[in-house]
Design an enzyme around this catalytic site. Structure first.
Site, mmCIF file in Angstrom:
data_model
loop_
_atom_site.group_PDB
_atom_site.id
_atom_site.type_symbol
_atom_site.label_atom_id
_atom_site.label_comp_id
_atom_site.label_asym_id
_atom_site.label_seq_id
_atom_site.Cartn_x
_atom_site.Cartn_y
_atom_site.Cartn_z
ATOM 1 N N ASP A 1 0.843 -1.201 0.000
ATOM 2 C CA ASP A 1 0.000 0.000 0.000
ATOM 3 C C ASP A 1 0.876 1.248 0.000
ATOM 4 O O ASP A 1 2.104 1.155 0.159
ATOM 5 C CB ASP A 1 -0.960 0.007 1.207
ATOM 6 C CG ASP A 1 -0.260 -0.216 2.548
ATOM 7 O OD1 ASP A 1 0.990 -0.139 2.608
ATOM 8 O OD2 ASP A 1 -0.961 -0.473 3.545
ATOM 9 N N ASN B 1 -7.280 -1.333 14.621
ATOM 10 C CA ASN B 1 -8.687 -1.528 14.249
ATOM 11 C C ASN B 1 -8.876 -2.783 13.388
ATOM 12 O O ASN B 1 -9.960 -3.025 12.873
ATOM 13 C CB ASN B 1 -9.217 -0.292 13.512
ATOM 14 C CG ASN B 1 -8.488 -0.043 12.199
ATOM 15 O OD1 ASN B 1 -7.581 -0.791 11.822
ATOM 16 N ND2 ASN B 1 -8.877 1.001 11.493
ATOM 17 N N HIS C 1 -7.258 -3.435 10.538
ATOM 18 C CA HIS C 1 -7.026 -3.265 9.096
ATOM 19 C C HIS C 1 -5.845 -4.100 8.619
ATOM 20 O O HIS C 1 -4.922 -4.403 9.369
ATOM 21 C CB HIS C 1 -6.884 -1.785 8.705
ATOM 22 C CG HIS C 1 -5.619 -1.115 9.125
ATOM 23 N ND1 HIS C 1 -5.544 0.243 9.359
ATOM 24 C CD2 HIS C 1 -4.354 -1.576 9.351
ATOM 25 C CE1 HIS C 1 -4.307 0.565 9.685
ATOM 26 N NE2 HIS C 1 -3.572 -0.524 9.700
ATOM 27 N N GLU D 1 -9.641 -0.833 5.647
ATOM 28 C CA GLU D 1 -10.185 -0.478 6.948
ATOM 29 C C GLU D 1 -11.458 -1.286 7.228
ATOM 30 O O GLU D 1 -12.000 -1.926 6.319
ATOM 31 C CB GLU D 1 -10.498 1.028 6.973
ATOM 32 C CG GLU D 1 -9.290 1.930 6.689
ATOM 33 C CD GLU D 1 -8.348 2.092 7.874
ATOM 34 O OE1 GLU D 1 -8.217 1.147 8.685
ATOM 35 O OE2 GLU D 1 -7.729 3.162 7.990
HETATM 36 P P1 PGA Z 1 2.754 -0.955 12.474
HETATM 37 O O1 PGA Z 1 1.544 -0.760 11.455
HETATM 38 O O2 PGA Z 1 3.489 -2.172 12.022
HETATM 39 O O3 PGA Z 1 3.565 0.291 12.317
HETATM 40 O O4 PGA Z 1 2.161 -1.125 13.838
HETATM 41 C C1 PGA Z 1 0.725 -1.839 11.145
HETATM 42 C C2 PGA Z 1 -0.509 -1.379 10.423
HETATM 43 O O5 PGA Z 1 -1.069 -0.326 10.747
HETATM 44 O O6 PGA Z 1 -0.963 -2.107 9.514
#
Ligand code: PGA
Length: 221
Positions: A60, A123, A125, A130
């Site tokens: 992404d 959350n 995602h 999302e």
């Molecule tokens: P993080 O992000 O590895 O920085 O915790 C994960 C995400 O939000 O998918």
């Protein structure tokens, strides 16, 4: 579903990935950035030939970033991994033209994604899919939830505040041969539990992985 729960997981996960690449050098991978997979990538970066025949798709990208933003997903993955291992093919995601989601889908459709490496948001995602994202969705421009916008400030340190992005869709993540989710730290305990033990629902995108036949959760203690 396999669960590895161990403080040494970045090492073990990197070794597992290297073993897969030895077995199948032409693997097609989709890789997340965020902070969690970085220790695994720095281990992989010490094996400059491992990815020589592999193809890598970025999971992404945040929208509206200046071209030279060092915390973009593309700049991050290049810095920690791509620059060191130089895969046969590396496909980043542009956010500034309308045809990009279809072009990313065409890249995916050229062959199966063998392995997807994901983090998880608080959350639930996956990528920037999302809560409520369609289970069969493909690459798309999406709006980010407030928790994601806030969370991303860890990367951008106030320089920019992205509110949208372009992400590979849940449909392609769920169709990959194998899916890994990496999660570490207290803040992920609740969502990992809900994703693995709660009902499988689009309200918690990671819970949809319960339907996937080959998922590995790499967790710290
Ligand atoms: P993080 O992000 O590895 O920085 O915790 C994960 C995400 O939000 O998918």
């Amino acid at each position: 579903m396999k669960v590895h729960r161990d403080g040494s997981w970045p090492i073990e996960a990197a070794e597992s990935l290297l073993a897969r690449l030895r077995e199948r050098p032409q693997m097609r991978l989709c890789l997340a950035t965020g902070s969690t997979p970085l220790p695994m990538y720095s281990r992989l970066a010490q094996h400059p030939d491992a990815f020589a025949a592999a193809s890598v798709l970025l999971l992404d990208e945040f929208g509206g970033l200046p071209a030279d933003e060092p915390a973009s997903c593309d700049a991050t993955l290049r810095r920690v991994l791509i620059h060191h291992v130089r895969p046969a093919d590396y496909r980043a995601i542009a956010t500034d033209h309308l045809g990009e989601p279809a072009a990313v889908d065409a890249w995916i459709d050229a062959g199966r994604l063998d392995l997807v490496v994901l983090g998880i948001g608080v959350n639930g995602h996956l990528g920037m899919n999302e809560p409520g994202a369609p289970a069969e969705g493909r690459t798309a421009r999406v709006d980010l939830e407030p928790t994601t916008i806030e969370g991303a400030q860890r990367y951008f340190e106030g320089r920019v505040r992205p509110t949208w992005g372009v992400t590979v869709g849940l449909g392609d993540l769920l169709a990959a041969g194998e899916v890994w989710v990496l999660a570490a730290g207290e803040s992920k305990v609740d969502i990992v539990r809900r994703s693995t033990e709660g009902p499988a629902t689009t309200a918690v995108p990671a819970s949809l992985l319960q339907h996937h036949p080959d998922v590995t959760w790499w967790l710290d203690r």
